[in-house]
Structures are given as structure tokens and as C-alpha cells.
Design an enzyme around this catalytic site. Structure first.
Site, mmCIF file in Angstrom:
data_model
loop_
_atom_site.group_PDB
_atom_site.id
_atom_site.type_symbol
_atom_site.label_atom_id
_atom_site.label_comp_id
_atom_site.label_asym_id
_atom_site.label_seq_id
_atom_site.Cartn_x
_atom_site.Cartn_y
_atom_site.Cartn_z
ATOM 1 N N ARG A 42 0.836 -1.709 4.829
ATOM 2 C CA ARG A 42 1.577 -0.478 4.568
ATOM 3 C C ARG A 42 2.797 -0.714 3.659
ATOM 4 O O ARG A 42 3.147 0.132 2.835
ATOM 5 C CB ARG A 42 2.024 0.141 5.891
ATOM 6 C CG ARG A 42 2.682 1.497 5.724
ATOM 7 C CD ARG A 42 2.872 2.156 7.074
ATOM 8 N NE ARG A 42 3.408 3.503 6.963
ATOM 9 C CZ ARG A 42 4.527 3.914 7.544
ATOM 10 N NH1 ARG A 42 5.239 3.065 8.279
ATOM 11 N NH2 ARG A 42 4.935 5.150 7.398
ATOM 12 N N HIS A 65 3.869 1.494 0.387
ATOM 13 C CA HIS A 65 5.160 2.170 0.238
ATOM 14 C C HIS A 65 5.988 1.579 -0.907
ATOM 15 O O HIS A 65 6.827 2.267 -1.476
ATOM 16 C CB HIS A 65 5.938 2.137 1.557
ATOM 17 C CG HIS A 65 5.465 3.167 2.525
ATOM 18 N ND1 HIS A 65 6.306 3.828 3.395
ATOM 19 C CD2 HIS A 65 4.227 3.667 2.761
ATOM 20 C CE1 HIS A 65 5.596 4.686 4.124
ATOM 21 N NE2 HIS A 65 4.333 4.596 3.768
ATOM 22 N N ASN A 118 10.232 5.734 5.699
ATOM 23 C CA ASN A 118 10.426 4.300 5.977
ATOM 24 C C ASN A 118 11.275 4.000 7.208
ATOM 25 O O ASN A 118 11.020 3.031 7.918
ATOM 26 C CB ASN A 118 11.074 3.620 4.760
ATOM 27 C CG ASN A 118 10.158 3.595 3.547
ATOM 28 O OD1 ASN A 118 8.933 3.660 3.690
ATOM 29 N ND2 ASN A 118 10.738 3.522 2.359
ATOM 30 N N HIS A 150 -5.940 2.944 7.766
ATOM 31 C CA HIS A 150 -5.569 3.404 9.108
ATOM 32 C C HIS A 150 -6.593 2.959 10.161
ATOM 33 O O HIS A 150 -6.558 3.426 11.288
ATOM 34 C CB HIS A 150 -5.364 4.928 9.129
ATOM 35 C CG HIS A 150 -4.112 5.368 8.438
ATOM 36 N ND1 HIS A 150 -3.727 6.686 8.312
ATOM 37 C CD2 HIS A 150 -3.135 4.640 7.805
ATOM 38 C CE1 HIS A 150 -2.586 6.761 7.648
ATOM 39 N NE2 HIS A 150 -2.206 5.543 7.325
HETATM 40 C C1 HEM Z 1 -3.065 9.221 2.601
HETATM 41 C C2 HEM Z 1 -1.784 9.357 2.856
HETATM 42 C C3 HEM Z 1 -1.111 8.623 3.965
HETATM 43 C C4 HEM Z 1 -0.313 9.153 4.919
HETATM 44 C C5 HEM Z 1 0.058 10.624 5.059
HETATM 45 C C6 HEM Z 1 0.095 8.087 5.788
HETATM 46 C C7 HEM Z 1 0.940 8.230 6.869
HETATM 47 C C8 HEM Z 1 1.198 7.255 7.801
HETATM 48 C C9 HEM Z 1 2.014 7.434 8.973
HETATM 49 C C10 HEM Z 1 2.762 8.701 9.343
HETATM 50 C C11 HEM Z 1 1.983 6.264 9.660
HETATM 51 C C12 HEM Z 1 2.697 5.971 10.980
HETATM 52 C C13 HEM Z 1 4.147 5.633 10.726
HETATM 53 C C14 HEM Z 1 4.975 5.707 11.985
HETATM 54 O O1 HEM Z 1 4.635 6.497 12.859
HETATM 55 O O2 HEM Z 1 5.992 4.985 12.074
HETATM 56 C C15 HEM Z 1 1.167 5.342 8.931
HETATM 57 C C16 HEM Z 1 0.898 4.054 9.316
HETATM 58 C C17 HEM Z 1 0.168 3.164 8.570
HETATM 59 N N1 HEM Z 1 -0.310 3.391 7.286
HETATM 60 FE FE1 HEM Z 1 -0.431 5.148 6.353
HETATM 61 N N2 HEM Z 1 -0.460 6.919 5.361
HETATM 62 C C18 HEM Z 1 -1.196 7.190 4.236
HETATM 63 C C19 HEM Z 1 -1.852 6.263 3.440
HETATM 64 C C20 HEM Z 1 -1.858 4.917 3.676
HETATM 65 C C21 HEM Z 1 -2.308 3.927 2.736
HETATM 66 C C22 HEM Z 1 -2.765 4.226 1.317
HETATM 67 C C23 HEM Z 1 -2.189 2.716 3.344
HETATM 68 C C24 HEM Z 1 -2.503 1.356 2.808
HETATM 69 C C25 HEM Z 1 -3.428 1.114 1.930
HETATM 70 C C26 HEM Z 1 -1.677 2.967 4.678
HETATM 71 C C27 HEM Z 1 -1.494 2.008 5.644
HETATM 72 C C28 HEM Z 1 -0.944 2.259 6.888
HETATM 73 C C29 HEM Z 1 -0.921 1.267 7.955
HETATM 74 C C30 HEM Z 1 -1.583 -0.087 7.916
HETATM 75 C C31 HEM Z 1 -0.198 1.844 9.007
HETATM 76 C C32 HEM Z 1 0.196 1.184 10.332
HETATM 77 C C33 HEM Z 1 1.472 0.375 10.102
HETATM 78 C C34 HEM Z 1 2.003 -0.386 11.298
HETATM 79 O O3 HEM Z 1 1.382 -0.405 12.366
HETATM 80 O O4 HEM Z 1 3.103 -0.952 11.152
HETATM 81 N N3 HEM Z 1 -1.457 4.305 4.828
HETATM 82 N N4 HEM Z 1 0.714 5.970 7.793
#
Ligand code: HEM
Ligand SMILES: *[C@@H]1O[C@H](CO)[C@@H](O)[C@H](O)[C@H]1NC(C)=O
Length: 329
Positions: A70, A74, A102, A202
Site C-alpha cells: 500500500r 500511496h 494516510n 486487497h
Molecule cells: C481502488 C481504490 C482503492 C481504495 C479506495 C483503497 C482504500 C483502502 C482503504 C480505505 C484501506 C484501509 C485503510 C485503513 O482502514 O486504515 C486500504 C488498505 C489497503 N490497500 Fe487499498 N485502496 C485502493 C487501491 C489499492 C491499491 C491500488 C493497492 C495496491 C496495489 C492497495 C493496497 C492496499 C493494502 C495492501 C491495504 C492493507 C494495508 C495494511 O494492512 O496495512 N489498495 N485501502
């Protein structure tokens, strides 16, 4: 940059070919400079050094693999893949760490520091923080069971960061509509297909209650028993338990696979922005395909990660190679 070079490829026949060629080579210059062999002479040990640090971080905490993937996303969506996200705030400078998408959410800065220290010992002043983030993301995917690829390298580190860009909606939020998601990715040169493939990230990691509360209490396109399970750890009252975590993929939260897409088909997407990918719209068929075909998913995911890594890199004499990823030299 990626979008402008796509545009260029398609418009060669339209006007003056030579003029366009000059314009296009200028616009796509930066990403054309990245190469998988960039450090093969200047720092041949960089790949192994980073891999062993990522290995030890992920063995300590499996979720860290997700957090590093992630971090790369970002970084790339704000100013391009230039390590701008790593800069700490100072009294006179507000960076990206406190931006809404973030704050209390993005993780992995300590791991990047550890990697950078090791890399500086092996080849001082050579490897950028931006490239470390890109390699660490790839290594994390591999360690958690996903596909591998050669990472294009040669990015340099920014001398700036942008809190306002990070807050501007460039990073789409969890309540985004499908149209909005497609738009935000298009704005950095990524297609709807890239967006769906990248959302497959995800399949690993966690989200906070504040980001899925409305979905589990108020949405109807959600599996009843799934919603019930998630409600038990995420109170309905706004503000209560905001930081309580739930896995984005309920089946295998630390395994990189296609279960994320299978969940969507069963209305078990955790975020609103997950479920919109399979809710009667234009991306349904792709979700179905990925849910059944891990080869195609893996190959589309890799292509999209490489494309994302090409967003506006600084190269050559631009930016700098930071000694400490958190501050300017
Ligand atoms: C399509 C649009 C996307 C949205 C709206 C989105 C939104 C989010 C949100 C809201 C979270 C949880 C954050 C939290 O609650 O603290 C999250 C977690 C995550 N996102 Fe996305 N995301 C998107 C695309 C992506 C992309 C493109 C990647 C990587 C290629 C990605 C990888 C991740 C990962 C791996 C997590 C978990 C992180 C952790 O456990 O520390 N996301 N995302
Ligand atoms: C659900 O919707 C109702 C009515 O619009 C609203 O009052 C309530 O705050 C919402 N609950 C959540 C958790 O979003």
C-alpha cells in the site's frame, strides 16, 4: 506521464508526425529512463539486501507485507513514485503523512528505514528511497504467495511532498463510486482494468472500522452473515472503535490469491469501494474472470504494478538520492 504517452502512441497518424514525435519523446522521457538493470553495476547486492530485510519484517508481522504494498500505491499516486510519502513533517514543512488517506493508516516507515540503513552500508548514496519502496512492494507480494516480476529502477527521491495533493482525492477514498475509481486511475494513466487488477491487492491486509462502518450497517448489497460478523467488532456509533481492524479478505488475509474477487461475488467486499467493482456495473465480468483465473489475475496485476511504478518518476539529475528517507539531504 503514462497517460500522455498512451495518448501519444494513438495520435501519431493524426497531425505532424515529426512534431508529435518530439513532443512525445519529451513527455515519456522520465519513465523511459527506468530500467530493471539500473543498479546491476553500481549496487549489485541491492536486490538481495532488500529482500532479506523484507523477509525478516514480514516474518515478524505478516501484515507488514500488505502495508508495504500500500505504501508504494500511496507514494505513486501523489506526485509520482518519488518517495514523497516518506518525508517527515517539520516545524516549517507539512508532508503527506498527515493527509486523510494516510494518517493513522499508512504503515511501514520503520521497515523502509531499516532497509535504507542496510542498503547505505552496501552502497552509500546510490539507491533511492523511491526504488526501495518499489522493490519492497514486489518482495512483499512474492513472500505472501503472489507473482514475481522484475522491478524497473532508476527513480530518484523528491525534494518536496504535497499534503494538498494527498488530500485532493487523487488517492480515492473507501466510499468512492465505480465511476470515481475509474476516473482517479485514469488521471494517472491507469485503465479500468488496471484499477480492478490493482484492487486485488486487497487480498491482503486490514482496514479500520471507520472506513467500513456505513457499509456493514447501512448497505444492502452485503452478505447478511458477513455484515453481522463485522458489526461485532465495529460499533455503529460514529467515532466508537474507529481503529478496530478487520481483514480486507476474510478468507486468507495474509495470502496473496484470488479470494478477494470470490468474496466480491458473494457480496463480502469489506469496503464500499471494493463491492462497487461487482455490483452490476462495467467491471463485473473482469471480477468474475479474476475470481476463477489466478493466472490472468497475476499477469494483469504485475502489468499494472509496473505501470503504476512508471508514474512520473524523477530521473537523471532530478531530485536527489536521500541519505535518510525521512528528510532531505
Ligand atoms: C481502488 C481504490 C482503492 C481504495 C479506495 C483503497 C482504500 C483502502 C482503504 C480505505 C484501506 C484501509 C485503510 C485503513 O482502514 O486504515 C486500504 C488498505 C489497503 N490497500 Fe487499498 N485502496 C485502493 C487501491 C489499492 C491499491 C491500488 C493497492 C495496491 C496495489 C492497495 C493496497 C492496499 C493494502 C495492501 C491495504 C492493507 C494495508 C495494511 O494492512 O496495512 N489498495 N485501502
Ligand atoms: C445509517 O443511515 C442512517 C439514516 O440515513 C443514519 O442516520 C446513520 O447514521 C447511518 N449509520 C451508519 C453507521 O452509517
Amino acid at each position: 506521464m503514462a497517460s500522455s504517452s498512451n495518448y501519444c502512441r494513438n495520435s501519431f497518424t493524426m497531425v505532424s508526425v515529426t512534431l508529435l514525435m518530439v513532443m512525445c519523446s519529451m513527455m515519456s522521457f522520465a519513465s523511459a529512463q527506468l530500467s530493471t538493470s539500473f543498479y546491476s553495476k553500481s549496487c549489485p547486492k541491492v536486490i538481495g539486501t532488500i529482500r532479506s530485510e523484507v523477509h525478516s519484517a514480514v516474518s515478524k508481522e505478516r501484515r507488514m507485507g500488505a502495508s508495504l504494498v500500500r505504501l508504494f500505491f500511496h507514494d505513486c499516486f501523489v506526485q509520482g513514485c518519488d518517495a514523497s510519502i516518506l518525508l517527515d513533517d517539520t516545524s516549517s514543512f507539512k508532508g503527506e503523512k498527515t493527509a486523510f488517506p494516510n494518517i493513522n493508516s499508512i504503515r511501514g516507515f520503520g521497515v523502509i528505514d531499516d532497509i535504507k540503513k542496510k542498503v547505505e552500508k552496501v552502497c552509500p548514496g546510490v539507491v533511492s528511497c523511491a526504488d526501495i519502496v518499489a522493490i519492497a512492494a514486489r518482495d512483499s507480494v512474492v513472500i505472501l504467495g503472489g507473482p514475481s516480476w522484475d522491478v524497473k529502477l532508476g527513480r530518484r527521491d523528491s525534494k518536496t511532498a504535497s499534503l494538498s495533493q494527498a488530500n485532493s482525492g487523487r488517492l480515492p477514498g473507501p466510499t468512492s463510486t465505480l465511476a470515481n475509481l475509474i476516473n482517479r486511475f485514469q488521471a494517472v494513466g491507469l485503465s479500468a482494468k488496471d484499477m480492478v487488477a490493482l484492487s486485488g491487492a486487497h487480498t491482503i491486509g486490514q482496514a479500520r472500522c471507520t472506513n467500513f462502518r456505513t457499509r456493514i450497517y447501512n448497505e444492502t448489497n452485503i452478505d447478511t452473515s458477513f455484515a453481522k460478523t463485522r458489526r461485532s467488532q465495529c460499533p455503529a456509533t460514529v467515532g466508537r472503535g474507529n481503529n478496530n481492524l478487520a481483514p480486507l479478505d476474510l478468507q486468507t488475509p495474509t495470502g496473496f490469491d484470488t479470494k478477494y474477487f470470490q468474496n466480491l461475488i458473494h457480496k463480502r467486499g469489506l469496503l464500499h469501494s471494493d463491492q462497487v467493482l461487482y455490483n452490476g456495473g462495467s467491471t463485473d465480468s473482469l471480477v468474475e474472470k479474476y475470481s476463477k483465473d489466478s493466472k490472468t489475475f497475476n499477469s494483469d496485476f504485475v502489468k499494472a504494478m509496473i505501470k503504476m511504478g512508471d508514474i512520473n518518476p524523477l530521473t537523471r539529475s532530478q531530485g536527489q538520492i536521500r541519505k535518510n528517507c525521512r528528510k532531505l539531504n
